[in-house]
Design an enzyme around this catalytic site. Structure first.
Site: not given
Length: 140
Positions: A10-11
């Site tokens: 998600a980063c």
């Protein structure tokens, strides 16, 4: 060459770092550390190998850092490590472990310091920032 990335999909920084490793022709071991956190010994070793303090390796943004009172300078490294292991989101990312060194890859191009110079052409981050030129040479 064995390379391991402690990754959060998600980063964006983590995704860019993973893509740069692959651009170097390396398929790393990907550890989604939120699902499979490192052991205490592994975490301590990564932090030490990266030349960081525990406090430098802890993530504040988007974590329970403040609510747990981890900003209090009287909190010991042991307490911070306990919190990081209990709440892996507190582990800053991405850590990359390679034969040429261990780094907390923030910004993502820090990974280039520990990869062989085998990049396969140009590379730009998700936001369009160019990192490698057409010859695979570092721009930034």
């Amino acid at each position: 060459m064995t390379v391991t990335i402690y990754h959060n999909p998600a980063c964006g920084t983590s995704r860019n770092t993973l893509a740069m490793i692959r651009n170097a022709g390396i398929e790393p071991t990907v550890v989604e550390y939120l699902k499979n956190p490192p052991s205490r010994a592994e975490l301590e070793a990564m932090i030490a190998a990266a030349g960081l303090t525990v406090r430098q390796a802890i993530r504040e943004k988007g974590t329970p850092f403040a609510e747990l009172g981890l900003g209090d300078p009287s909190r010991s490294d042991e307490e911070l490590l306990d919190a990081m292991l209990e709440h892996p989101i507190l582990i800053n990312r991405p850590f990359v472990v390679a034969p040429l060194g261990t780094r907390l890859c923030r910004p993502s191009e820090v990974v280039l310091d520990i990869l062989p110079d085998t990049h396969k052409g140009p590379f730009s981050k998700e936001d369009g920032e160019a990192v490698l030129d057409a010859g695979g040479k570092r721009i930034v």
